[in-house]
Design a protein around this motif. Sequence first.
Motif, PDB file in Angstrom:
ATOM      1  N   LEU A  24      73.723   2.883  72.719  1.00  7.86           N
ATOM      2  CA  LEU A  24      74.985   2.077  72.516  1.00  7.86           C
ATOM      3  C   LEU A  24      74.791   0.917  72.370  1.00  7.86           C
ATOM      4  N   ASP A  25      73.557   0.387  73.131  1.00  6.86           N
ATOM      5  CA  ASP A  25      72.838  -1.044  72.633  1.00  6.86           C
ATOM      6  C   ASP A  25      72.724  -1.015  70.991  1.00  6.86           C
ATOM      7  N   LEU A  26      72.120  -0.074  70.327  1.00  9.11           N
ATOM      8  CA  LEU A  26      71.717   0.007  68.988  1.00  9.11           C
ATOM      9  C   LEU A  26      72.790  -0.020  68.009  1.00  9.11           C
ATOM     10  N   VAL A  27      73.861   1.123  68.497  1.00 13.85           N
ATOM     11  CA  VAL A  27      74.740   1.322  67.311  1.00 13.85           C
ATOM     12  C   VAL A  27      76.364   1.366  68.030  1.00 13.85           C
ATOM     13  N   TRP A  31      82.409  -1.076  64.891  1.00 11.70           N
ATOM     14  CA  TRP A  31      82.100  -1.487  63.321  1.00 11.70           C
ATOM     15  C   TRP A  31      80.979  -0.710  63.104  1.00 11.70           C
ATOM     16  N   SER A  32      79.907  -0.781  63.787  1.00  9.81           N
ATOM     17  CA  SER A  32      78.473  -0.250  63.232  1.00  9.81           C
ATOM     18  C   SER A  32      78.849   1.299  63.084  1.00  9.81           C
ATOM     19  N   LEU A  33      79.768   1.910  64.343  1.00  7.87           N
ATOM     20  CA  LEU A  33      79.805   3.507  64.137  1.00  7.87           C
ATOM     21  C   LEU A  33      80.836   3.539  62.987  1.00  7.87           C
ATOM     22  N   LEU A  34      81.791   2.801  62.662  1.00 10.74           N
ATOM     23  CA  LEU A  34      82.432   3.171  61.437  1.00 10.74           C
ATOM     24  C   LEU A  34      81.622   2.996  60.114  1.00 10.74           C
ATOM     25  N   ILE A  35      80.672   1.972  60.151  1.00 10.27           N
ATOM     26  CA  ILE A  35      79.695   1.891  58.850  1.00 10.27           C
ATOM     27  C   ILE A  35      78.857   3.136  58.619  1.00 10.27           C
ATOM     28  N   VAL A  36      78.417   3.442  59.744  1.00 11.66           N
ATOM     29  CA  VAL A  36      77.709   4.832  59.828  1.00 11.66           C
ATOM     30  C   VAL A  36      78.524   6.025  59.237  1.00 11.66           C
ATOM     31  N   ARG A  37      79.673   6.220  60.026  1.00 13.74           N
ATOM     32  CA  ARG A  37      80.379   7.199  59.359  1.00 13.74           C
ATOM     33  C   ARG A  37      80.723   7.258  57.998  1.00 13.74           C
ATOM     34  N   ARG A  63      77.043  -6.833  60.992  1.00 20.22           N
ATOM     35  CA  ARG A  63      76.676  -5.251  61.367  1.00 20.22           C
ATOM     36  C   ARG A  63      75.605  -4.532  60.307  1.00 20.22           C
ATOM     37  N   LEU A  64      76.021  -4.865  59.007  1.00 20.85           N
ATOM     38  CA  LEU A  64      74.857  -4.064  58.227  1.00 20.85           C
ATOM     39  C   LEU A  64      73.260  -4.800  58.283  1.00 20.85           C
ATOM     40  N   ARG A  65      73.092  -5.889  58.705  1.00 17.25           N
ATOM     41  CA  ARG A  65      72.030  -6.692  58.925  1.00 17.25           C
ATOM     42  C   ARG A  65      71.477  -5.986  60.327  1.00 17.25           C
ATOM     43  N   ARG A  66      72.213  -6.106  61.149  1.00 16.15           N
ATOM     44  CA  ARG A  66      71.834  -5.160  62.494  1.00 16.15           C
ATOM     45  C   ARG A  66      71.383  -3.885  62.368  1.00 16.15           C
ATOM     46  N   LEU A  67      72.208  -3.040  61.523  1.00 16.64           N
ATOM     47  CA  LEU A  67      71.669  -1.696  61.338  1.00 16.64           C
ATOM     48  C   LEU A  67      70.580  -1.634  60.602  1.00 16.64           C
ATOM     49  N   VAL A  68      70.358  -2.621  59.564  1.00 16.35           N
ATOM     50  CA  VAL A  68      68.973  -2.351  58.788  1.00 16.35           C
ATOM     51  C   VAL A  68      67.809  -2.658  59.950  1.00 16.35           C
ATOM     52  N   GLU A  69      68.025  -3.843  60.559  1.00 17.62           N
ATOM     53  CA  GLU A  69      67.078  -4.232  61.337  1.00 17.62           C
ATOM     54  C   GLU A  69      66.577  -3.263  62.463  1.00 17.62           C
ATOM     55  N   ARG A  70      67.750  -2.479  63.016  1.00 13.87           N
ATOM     56  CA  ARG A  70      67.383  -1.498  63.863  1.00 13.87           C
ATOM     57  C   ARG A  70      66.856  -0.188  63.217  1.00 13.87           C
ATOM     58  N   GLY A  71      66.764  -0.074  62.061  1.00 12.05           N
ATOM     59  CA  GLY A  71      66.255   1.099  61.449  1.00 12.05           C
ATOM     60  C   GLY A  71      67.499   2.257  61.316  1.00 12.05           C
ATOM     61  N   LEU A  95      72.367  10.493  63.733  1.00 15.67           N
ATOM     62  CA  LEU A  95      73.472  10.153  64.169  1.00 15.67           C
ATOM     63  C   LEU A  95      74.741  11.164  63.892  1.00 15.67           C
ATOM     64  N   PHE A  96      74.405  12.089  62.926  1.00 14.29           N
ATOM     65  CA  PHE A  96      75.466  13.055  62.516  1.00 14.29           C
ATOM     66  C   PHE A  96      76.102  13.698  63.703  1.00 14.29           C
ATOM     67  N   ALA A  97      75.352  14.122  64.560  1.00 15.79           N
ATOM     68  CA  ALA A  97      75.839  14.864  65.728  1.00 15.79           C
ATOM     69  C   ALA A  97      76.811  14.165  66.667  1.00 15.79           C
ATOM     70  N   LEU A  98      76.336  12.851  66.703  1.00 16.28           N
ATOM     71  CA  LEU A  98      77.377  11.805  67.476  1.00 16.28           C
ATOM     72  C   LEU A  98      78.316  11.630  66.754  1.00 16.28           C
ATOM     73  N   ILE A  99      78.473  11.352  65.443  1.00 14.00           N
ATOM     74  CA  ILE A  99      79.664  11.090  64.683  1.00 14.00           C
ATOM     75  C   ILE A  99      80.685  12.404  64.858  1.00 14.00           C
ATOM     76  N   VAL A 100      79.945  13.452  64.747  1.00 13.13           N
ATOM     77  CA  VAL A 100      80.709  14.868  64.612  1.00 13.13           C
ATOM     78  C   VAL A 100      81.418  14.899  66.139  1.00 13.13           C
ATOM     79  N   ALA A 101      80.612  14.569  67.097  1.00 15.51           N
ATOM     80  CA  ALA A 101      81.254  14.683  68.480  1.00 15.51           C
ATOM     81  C   ALA A 101      82.301  13.715  68.748  1.00 15.51           C
ATOM     82  N   ALA A 102      82.256  12.472  68.341  1.00 14.77           N
ATOM     83  CA  ALA A 102      83.392  11.550  68.436  1.00 14.77           C
ATOM     84  C   ALA A 102      84.510  12.118  67.613  1.00 14.77           C
TER      85      ALA A 102
END
Length: 154
Positions: A24-27, A31-37, A63-71, A95-102
């Motif tokens: 959760l600290d990472l993503v 907004w971060s989870l919606l970007i990943v989705r 959020r894009l900058r953070r997601l890039v910085e965090r790999g 993170l696919f399984a996390l998105i599917v679970a959500a």
Amino acid sequence: MVGTAARTEEMSWTDPTCPVARTLDLVGDRWSLLIVRDAMDGARAFTDFQHRTGIARNILTDRLRRLVERGILDRQTAPTGRRRNYVLTEAGRDLFALIVAARQWGERHAFAPAEPHSLLVDESGQPLPELRPTDAHGRPVDVDTTSVQHDRCP
């Protein structure tokens, strides 16, 4: 490319020994989870993410900058060479399984019984079966049949 673990060495953690808290600290923000989705659904350009989420430009940039910085995302030159695209890294794809679970939780708890919603389907057009955690023998597990062992290394 530097792995996610190397990129997170300098982070300040909410609960340093808890994998859920670190995730959760990472993503963990909306907004971060919606970007990943959306990246999983084919969004690549800044404008793709902005149109799909309705997010303000300054928040999206952050959020894009953070997601890039965090790999989680990587920036790559688009085939046209005129812009940069964002693509999921291996950690982001994980993170696919996390998105599917959500998504599946939302289908069960955030919609009225007959209320329409989007549907995630496999290559044959069939809805994915419900994700269910299992033990080492393939038997279903839940909150009543599992426990957390603290401060344990794999």
